[in-house]
Design a protein around this motif. Sequence first.
Motif, PDB file in Angstrom:
ATOM      1  N   PHE A 184       0.822  -1.208   0.000  1.00 51.70           N
ATOM      2  CA  PHE A 184       0.000   0.000   0.000  1.00 51.70           C
ATOM      3  C   PHE A 184       0.859   1.261   0.000  1.00 51.70           C
ATOM      4  CE2 PHE A 184      -1.736   3.492   2.513  1.00 51.70           C
ATOM      5  CZ  PHE A 184      -2.870   3.805   1.779  1.00 51.70           C
ATOM      6  N   SER A 185       1.862   1.310   0.862  1.00 48.13           N
ATOM      7  CA  SER A 185       2.669   2.523   1.004  1.00 48.13           C
ATOM      8  C   SER A 185       3.408   2.865  -0.288  1.00 48.13           C
ATOM      9  CB  SER A 185       3.668   2.369   2.156  1.00 48.13           C
ATOM     10  OG  SER A 185       4.530   1.261   1.935  1.00 48.13           O
ATOM     11  N   GLU A 186       3.956   1.855  -0.964  1.00 46.81           N
ATOM     12  CA  GLU A 186       4.688   2.099  -2.208  1.00 46.81           C
ATOM     13  C   GLU A 186       3.737   2.559  -3.318  1.00 46.81           C
ATOM     14  OE1 GLU A 186       7.844   2.114  -2.695  1.00 46.81           O
ATOM     15  OE2 GLU A 186       8.609   1.187  -0.866  1.00 46.81           O
ATOM     16  N   LEU A 187       2.599   1.900  -3.425  1.00 46.26           N
ATOM     17  CA  LEU A 187       1.626   2.268  -4.453  1.00 46.26           C
ATOM     18  C   LEU A 187       1.078   3.672  -4.209  1.00 46.26           C
ATOM     19  CD1 LEU A 187      -0.324  -1.111  -4.690  1.00 46.26           C
ATOM     20  CD2 LEU A 187       1.149  -0.138  -6.466  1.00 46.26           C
ATOM     21  N   TRP A 188       0.825   3.979  -2.954  1.00 48.06           N
ATOM     22  CA  TRP A 188       0.312   5.313  -2.624  1.00 48.06           C
ATOM     23  C   TRP A 188       1.335   6.389  -2.990  1.00 48.06           C
ATOM     24  CZ3 TRP A 188      -4.032   7.732  -1.751  1.00 48.06           C
ATOM     25  CH2 TRP A 188      -4.006   9.012  -1.189  1.00 48.06           C
ATOM     26  N   GLN A 189       2.606   6.131  -2.696  1.00 45.26           N
ATOM     27  CA  GLN A 189       3.643   7.108  -3.014  1.00 45.26           C
ATOM     28  C   GLN A 189       3.778   7.299  -4.521  1.00 45.26           C
ATOM     29  OE1 GLN A 189       5.254   9.002  -0.632  1.00 45.26           O
ATOM     30  NE2 GLN A 189       5.752  10.140  -2.507  1.00 45.26           N
ATOM     31  N   ILE A 190       3.623   6.225  -5.275  1.00 46.24           N
ATOM     32  CA  ILE A 190       3.672   6.337  -6.735  1.00 46.24           C
ATOM     33  C   ILE A 190       2.519   7.198  -7.238  1.00 46.24           C
ATOM     34  CG2 ILE A 190       3.364   5.036  -8.881  1.00 46.24           C
ATOM     35  CD1 ILE A 190       4.937   2.758  -7.583  1.00 46.24           C
ATOM     36  N   VAL A 192       0.947   9.554  -5.559  1.00 42.11           N
ATOM     37  CA  VAL A 192       1.241  10.943  -5.169  1.00 42.11           C
ATOM     38  C   VAL A 192       2.265  11.561  -6.116  1.00 42.11           C
ATOM     39  CG1 VAL A 192       2.273  12.394  -3.374  1.00 42.11           C
ATOM     40  CG2 VAL A 192       0.644  10.605  -2.746  1.00 42.11           C
ATOM     41  N   ASN A 193       3.325  10.824  -6.414  1.00 41.44           N
ATOM     42  CA  ASN A 193       4.372  11.341  -7.305  1.00 41.44           C
ATOM     43  C   ASN A 193       3.825  11.614  -8.705  1.00 41.44           C
ATOM     44  OD1 ASN A 193       6.209  11.112  -5.225  1.00 41.44           O
ATOM     45  ND2 ASN A 193       7.053   9.163  -5.924  1.00 41.44           N
ATOM     46  N   ALA A 194       2.979  10.720  -9.188  1.00 45.82           N
ATOM     47  CA  ALA A 194       2.423  10.887 -10.535  1.00 45.82           C
ATOM     48  C   ALA A 194       1.517  12.108 -10.609  1.00 45.82           C
ATOM     49  CB  ALA A 194       1.658   9.635 -10.946  1.00 45.82           C
ATOM     50  N   THR A 195       0.708  12.321  -9.578  1.00 46.15           N
ATOM     51  CA  THR A 195      -0.217  13.458  -9.601  1.00 46.15           C
ATOM     52  C   THR A 195       0.506  14.788  -9.445  1.00 46.15           C
ATOM     53  OG1 THR A 195      -0.610  13.227  -7.206  1.00 46.15           O
ATOM     54  CG2 THR A 195      -2.135  12.096  -8.704  1.00 46.15           C
ATOM     55  N   GLN A 196       1.715  14.756  -8.896  1.00 51.56           N
ATOM     56  CA  GLN A 196       2.483  15.984  -8.718  1.00 51.56           C
ATOM     57  C   GLN A 196       3.375  16.302  -9.917  1.00 51.56           C
ATOM     58  OE1 GLN A 196       4.534  15.292  -4.999  1.00 51.56           O
ATOM     59  NE2 GLN A 196       2.800  15.998  -3.770  1.00 51.56           N
ATOM     60  N   ASP A 197       3.367  15.424 -10.902  1.00 50.13           N
ATOM     61  CA  ASP A 197       4.153  15.660 -12.111  1.00 50.13           C
ATOM     62  C   ASP A 197       3.634  16.903 -12.834  1.00 50.13           C
ATOM     63  OD1 ASP A 197       4.823  15.328 -15.099  1.00 50.13           O
ATOM     64  OD2 ASP A 197       5.978  13.695 -14.204  1.00 50.13           O
ATOM     65  N   LYS A 198       4.534  17.684 -13.396  1.00 45.70           N
ATOM     66  CA  LYS A 198       4.136  18.930 -14.063  1.00 45.70           C
ATOM     67  C   LYS A 198       3.248  18.677 -15.278  1.00 45.70           C
ATOM     68  CE  LYS A 198       8.308  19.154 -16.949  1.00 45.70           C
ATOM     69  NZ  LYS A 198       9.486  19.977 -17.337  1.00 45.70           N
TER      70      LYS A 198
END
Length: 213
Positions: A184-190, A192-198
């Motif tokens: 869960f933690s790894e997938l959630w971080q991915i 978050v990172n994807a949604t913060q991409d410019k």
Amino acid sequence: MATPGTQFNAPRGTQNINPGPGNQFVKPIFNGPVSFGQPSGTQEDRRKKEIEILKILNTFNASQHRERLERNPDRVPGTCDWFVSHELFQGWNKSKSSRMLWVSADPGCGKSVLAKHLVDSVLPTTESRTVCYFFFKDDFKDQRNVVSALCCLLYQLFMQKRNLLSDAILDQFDINGQKLSSSFSELWQILVNATQDKNAGEIICLLDAIDEC
């Protein structure tokens, strides 16, 4: 600087020589494929890695998200309109910042029907907006846990916007491999990172029946 009479020619090129004084710069004509960018082998390796990631995310049949959506009936004409025109929904939909809209009601009041209507008609994916969804169902094994939901959301997101698979995300999949689909933690971080991409644009994640997970 070139000296008078010097010819610049690419191997296997064609020379067009004009008489007269001055420098001669010959335009090459290339025979066969020419690549001035990223080596094709590197592009192919990246494409294979992206496909492998999508396969990992599909561990819980994420590719069947449309079939799961269709398990819910369509709305009766005229219903759900009150919700779409409600000021709370309108405020959320027009907001330029990240916001959550929580909808609650008693069982059987039509929340899943409403969610399907939003996906099908009200919040379609556009060039600037990507919509991902997941419908929890406690009577289906792969639809009743949050890890399955994250895999499904990420699968839809990356299928629609492959450019969000950044080098950092690719490395994360390389390191964790298949076990990533259960973290869960790894997938959630991915996510978050994807949604913060410019290049992410607007991303909407619609989750139905969270109480069934």
